[in-house]
Structures are given as structure tokens and as C-alpha cells.
Design an enzyme around this catalytic site. Structure first.
Site, short mmCIF file in Angstrom:
data_model
loop_
_atom_site.label_atom_id
_atom_site.label_comp_id
_atom_site.label_asym_id
_atom_site.label_seq_id
_atom_site.Cartn_x
_atom_site.Cartn_y
_atom_site.Cartn_z
CE1 TYR A 76 -4.14 1.87 0.47
CE2 TYR A 76 -2.62 3.40 1.54
CZ TYR A 76 -3.85 3.14 0.96
OH TYR A 76 -4.78 4.14 0.86
CG PHE A 128 -7.31 16.52 -24.64
CD1 PHE A 128 -7.42 15.88 -25.84
CD2 PHE A 128 -7.66 15.84 -23.48
CE1 PHE A 128 -7.86 14.57 -25.91
CE2 PHE A 128 -8.10 14.53 -23.54
CZ PHE A 128 -8.20 13.88 -24.77
CB THR A 129 -12.21 16.44 -24.31
OG1 THR A 129 -11.35 15.33 -24.11
CG2 THR A 129 -12.57 16.55 -25.78
CG ASP A 219 -1.53 17.01 -22.40
OD1 ASP A 219 -1.07 15.85 -22.29
OD2 ASP A 219 -2.72 17.24 -22.67
CE LYS A 262 -4.58 9.00 -24.36
NZ LYS A 262 -4.66 10.40 -24.06
NE ARG A 386 -11.07 13.88 -30.06
CZ ARG A 386 -11.74 13.58 -28.95
NH1 ARG A 386 -13.01 13.92 -28.83
NH2 ARG A 386 -11.15 12.95 -27.96
CG PHE A 452 -16.86 13.34 -27.11
CD1 PHE A 452 -16.60 14.46 -26.35
CD2 PHE A 452 -16.01 12.24 -27.00
CE1 PHE A 452 -15.50 14.49 -25.48
CE2 PHE A 452 -14.92 12.27 -26.15
CZ PHE A 452 -14.68 13.40 -25.38
C1 LIG Z 1 -5.74 11.25 -23.45
C2 LIG Z 1 -5.31 12.62 -23.24
C3 LIG Z 1 -5.44 13.24 -21.98
C4 LIG Z 1 -6.17 12.61 -20.81
O1 LIG Z 1 -5.61 11.41 -20.43
P1 LIG Z 1 -6.49 10.16 -19.89
O2 LIG Z 1 -5.46 9.14 -19.56
O3 LIG Z 1 -7.40 9.76 -20.99
O4 LIG Z 1 -7.24 10.63 -18.69
C5 LIG Z 1 -4.95 14.52 -21.86
N1 LIG Z 1 -4.38 15.17 -22.89
C6 LIG Z 1 -4.26 14.61 -24.10
C7 LIG Z 1 -3.63 15.37 -25.21
C8 LIG Z 1 -4.71 13.33 -24.32
O5 LIG Z 1 -4.60 12.79 -25.53
#
Ligand SMILES: *Cc1c(COP(=O)(O)O)cnc(C)c1O
Length: 461
Positions: A76, A128-129, A219, A262, A386, A452
Site C-alpha cells: 500500500y 483537449f477535452t 501535456d 498513449k 472530432r 461525445f
Molecule cells: C488522453 C489525453 C489526456 C487525458 O488522459 P487520460 O489518460 O485519458 O485521462 C490529456 N491530454 C491529451 C492530449 C490526451 O490525448
């Protein structure tokens, strides 16, 4: 007898295990699509043949990552796997303090809560969303400061992720630097089609923000793919290794949010990285409330092990050449069929220009949403919208009307073959041949946030 005109390259890996896929008929797909309200997010994955919905968490892990999984320390507090991940991030990205989070948005949440005061402004190289939503929920207004070229799907500029320093300067003059806690800089801008920022631009931005006391938050979701483009396109970096370019990018920023789903070649996980002790201390306190203790932050020890291995694998030149090379292969194939796509081809997928593909539809008839549905119907290939649906509504309730109305064909890393890419391109070409017969959609259900994901549609008559 054929003469050799080129030398092909191939993936720097081979298959050790395969996952069987279900092939469906057109009537089965039409039924599934109706049940999903013409939203590809609502399709059961089982009914999908080639899944290009996202490159997020859909990566194939290597044998090294799977064996690291078995060494995960599930303590933990103070797990060995946490220290291993922390050291890898420090060594390869160069940031000082690390807090694991369940995925990227967990890090965005913590950072926005700590750094943003009500009435602040957060500029960024396109939104970004989830990032923008967390900024808005914390009381800030997002301001797009990406160069104009990024909003033009046909502009061939090689660094469409660049920040327009004049736009940033105009904002600083208007609201004052004290109202701007940080600028959010994405490497390989997702919403612009996976377009890179150049090191020259980032260096200029560093100079400007230093002068005004504004932090740069990175980011860094696709930083290695961005580094690959720098190596290919930016003067002076042809002989620099991707891992060194990545380190240089990070060194020009003050901290980062990362979705390891990613670039880092895993299925779940992320982190917040920051060089400022005070921000780290606050985040270390807050993470306990939202994610978990600061040495696991909502992910298992085994996931932290896999991230540590995945980061190193993602920084290999051979990996990125195959990764981005596959995206470029698919894009070139679509171009041969005359399909309008965003150029230059980006790092994580092909973005088809739905406005140019379906010029007879208005933006309120959701051209990109419509096209994503039609491609699924043709071949079982799943993509995502998108465009206007993803862009959502402004805090005052009005729709955003983004310039770009795109369908994203996102490639999971190390998952599909060149033959899969051929099937995808041919399916889009088939829909393109019949495009004049395609009718638009009507939205019949709209959720309040990030619509979306769950919105439902009906076909227009
Ligand atoms: C996917 C993504 C995020 C958010 O990450 P999650 O792991 O999906 O929460 C933030 N910024 C960009 C550019 C992304 O592609």
C-alpha cells in the site's frame, strides 16, 4: 522480373500471442449502430472488427512489460514499483517530483485544483477535452493560442502544434500575467491531428514565459511521437536520438501531466510531474482524497512496473519509426484514393476531413459523426468524431463551432498489421465513392459534460 526500387522496413518486434476478432455482416452492423444511437463510443467492442477508436490504453505490451507485471509490488505504501517508476521518469523525462494517478485526467484534476484561482486564464496550444473541462471546473477560462495554421486541415506547415507567441502576448496584455498561472503545452497536439511543436518554438516560449513569470505545464501524452517529428523535420536534430530530444523538451517546461495510456505503451495509468516543491507538496496531500496514497495514486504496483518499462521502449528510435510509419502508411493509402485528410500526417492517427468528404451536410448535421457511422457500417472499422460533438458547449450554453470537423482513425501501438491498414483504407474509399447518398444525423440525447461519449443520434430522412 521486378527490379528493386525501394527497401522496406518492418516492425522491430514479432507476435507471440494473438487475439481472435469477430467478423460481422452489414445487417448485424446496422442493428448494432441503431442500438448505439449512431455513436461509435456506444458500440460493444465485440461487434467491432478493427478498432481505431483511440490509441488510449489500447497498446499491446511487450514480453518485457508482461514479465515486469509479475514483479509488481502491491504494498500500500512505498511500493518498490513506485520507486522504479519514479526513477525512470526522473531519468528519462527529467522532472523532479512524481505523483502517480489513475490516468492523465487524474493529474489534470490535481494540477487544476492547485494552480488555478477563479477568474484565471489558461492558454494552451489547442484544447483537449478533459484538460479544458478540469480548467473550467476550477474556475479558469481556456484561451487557444495555437498558430492559425493548426486550424487549417490543408496547411502543410511541419509544426502545426506551435504556440503563437503574439496571441499569448495579447492575452498577457489584456488580463495581466498574474491571472495566468500557467500555459498548457501539449506535445503532438491531439485535437489538431497529432501535430508537433518545434523545439525552436518551445525555446522562444520559455524565454517569453520566464520574462512574465508564467509556468509551462507540459501535456506530455505523446512527447516521444513529437520528438520523432522533430528528428525528422527540425534543422539540427537529424542525428539526435529521440530520447535526448524528449529530455530537452521536458527541460524547457516546469511540470507535466501524463496519460501513460498513449506513448508509454500500457493500458492504464498516468502521473503528475512537477519541479516545484510547494506544488508537489499540495498535490501529495490532495491525491490521497481523489486517487490514492501518493506512492500508488490509483494504479497497481504491476501497472507502475509496466509503465517504467514502457517509457524506455517508447523512446527507442526503431519503435517510433514503426509506430509513426504505420500511421503514414495508412494516410498515404487514403490519399491514393483521393480521400481528404489532414496534412501533414500526424503521429497517432489519420484525421479525415469530414467537411470536405461530405460537403452537402451542414455542421449541425454532424458530418464527422455521420462519417464515423458510415465507415463502421461498411466494414466494422470503428473510428471517432472530432468535430462539433466533441467540442461541446461553452459555459454559457452555446455550441462551440470548431473549424475542424474530423473523423479520427487512431492507431493503437503495436496492435494491427499492414493488411489491416489496407482493409481500412479500402473501406473509406468505398464510402467515399457513395458519399453523395449519405444523409446527416440529428442529436436526440445530449449529456451535460463531454457529450461525445454518450450522445445519441438518429438518421435524418
Ligand atoms: C488522453 C489525453 C489526456 C487525458 O488522459 P487520460 O489518460 O485519458 O485521462 C490529456 N491530454 C491529451 C492530449 C490526451 O490525448
Amino acid at each position: 522480373m521486378a527490379k528493386i526500387t525501394k527497401r522496406s522496413w518492418a516492425e522491430p518486434y514479432r507476435m507471440k500471442m494473438v487475439e481472435l476478432l469477430k467478423v460481422t455482416t452489414r445487417p448485424q452492423r446496422l442493428k448494432a449502430l441503431k442500438e448505439a444511437g449512431f455513436n461509435t463510443f456506444l458500440l460493444p467492442a465485440e461487434d467491432v472488427y478493427i478498432d481505431l477508436l483511440t490509441d488510449s490504453g489500447t497498446n499491446a505490451m511487450s514480453d518485457q512489460q508482461w514479465s515486469a507485471f509479475m514483479t509488481g509490488d502491491e504494498a500500500y505504501a512505498g511500493s518498490k514499483s513506485y520507486y522504479r517508476m519514479e526513477k525512470t521518469i526522473q531519468d528519462y523525462y527529467g522532472y523532479k517530483y512524481i505523483i502517480p494517478t489513475h490516468q492523465g485526467r487524474g493529474a489534470e484534476h490535481l494540477l487544476s485544483k492547485i494552480m488555478i484561482k477563479k477568474g484565471d486564464y489558461v492558454p494552451g496550444n489547442m484544447y483537449f477535452t478533459t484538460t479544458r473541462l478540469h480548467q473550467e471546473l476550477a474556475g479558469a477560462k481556456f484561451v487557444d493560442v495555437i498558430i492559425d495554421e493548426a486550424h487549417d486541415p490543408n496547411n502543410p506547415f511541419p509544426f502545426k502544434g506551435n504556440v503563437d507567441i503574439n496571441k499569448l502576448d495579447a492575452l498577457v496584455k489584456k488580463v495581466g500575467a498574474s491571472k495566468i498561472p500557467y500555459i498548457c503545452v501539449a506535445t503532438n497536439v491531439n485535437m489538431a491531428g497529432g501535430q508537433p511543436i518545434s523545439l525552436a518554438n518551445l525555446k522562444e516560449l520559455r524565454k517569453y514565459t520566464k520574462k512574465h513569470g508564467i509556468k509551462i505545464i507540459h501535456d506530455m501524452t505523446r512527447v516521444a511521437e513529437n520528438a520523432y517529428f522533430i528528428q525528422q523535420r527540425e534543422k539540427g536534430y537529424q542525428n539526435t536520438k529521440i530520447k535526448d530530444i524528449v529530455k530537452e523538451i521536458c527541460s524547457l517546461t516546469d511540470g507535466a501531466t501524463m496519460s501513460a495510456k498513449k506513448d508509454a505503451l500500457v493500458n492504464i495509468g498516468g502521473f503528475l510531474a512537477i519541479n516545484d516543491w510547494d506544488i508537489y507538496e499540495e498535490a501529495r496531500n490532495l491525491v490521497v482524497a481523489y486517487e490514492g496514497l501518493h506512492t500508488y495514486g490509483g494504479i497497481a504496483g504491476r501497472d507502475m512496473e509496466a509503465i517504467a518499462v514502457g517509457i524506455v521502449e517508447s523512446l527507442s528510435d526503431a519503435h517510433q519509426k514503426a509506430r509513426v510509419g504505420q500511421v503514414e502508411y495508412l494516410g498515404a493509402k487514403m490519399q491514393e484514393y483521393g480521400i481528404p485528410i489532414v496534412t501533414p500526417i500526424g503521429g497517432h492517427g489519420i484525421f479525415v476531413d469530414a467537411k470536405a468528404f461530405l460537403p452537402h451536410l451542414t455542421q449541425d448535421q454532424f458530418p464527422a459523426q455521420t462519417l464515423a457511422a458510415e465507415v463502421y457500417l461498411d466494414s466494422g472499422v470503428r473510428t471517432m468524431e472530432r468535430g462539433i460533438v466533441s467540442a461541446g458547449r461553452k459555459p454559457n450554453g452555446d455550441n462551440y463551432y470548431p473549424n475542424l470537423e474530423l473523423v479520427r482513425f487512431t492507431l493503437p501501438r503495436r496492435v494491427y498489421t499492414q493488411a489491416h491498414m489496407d482493409v481500412v483504407a479500402e473501406s473509406v474509399a468505398m464510402v467515399y465513392e457513395n458519399r453523395t447518398k449519405i444523409k446527416g444525423l440529428k442529436m436526440i440525447y445530449e449529456p451535460k459534460y463531454l457529450r461525445f461519449f454518450q450522445a445519441r443520434f438518429e438518421q435524418l430522412k
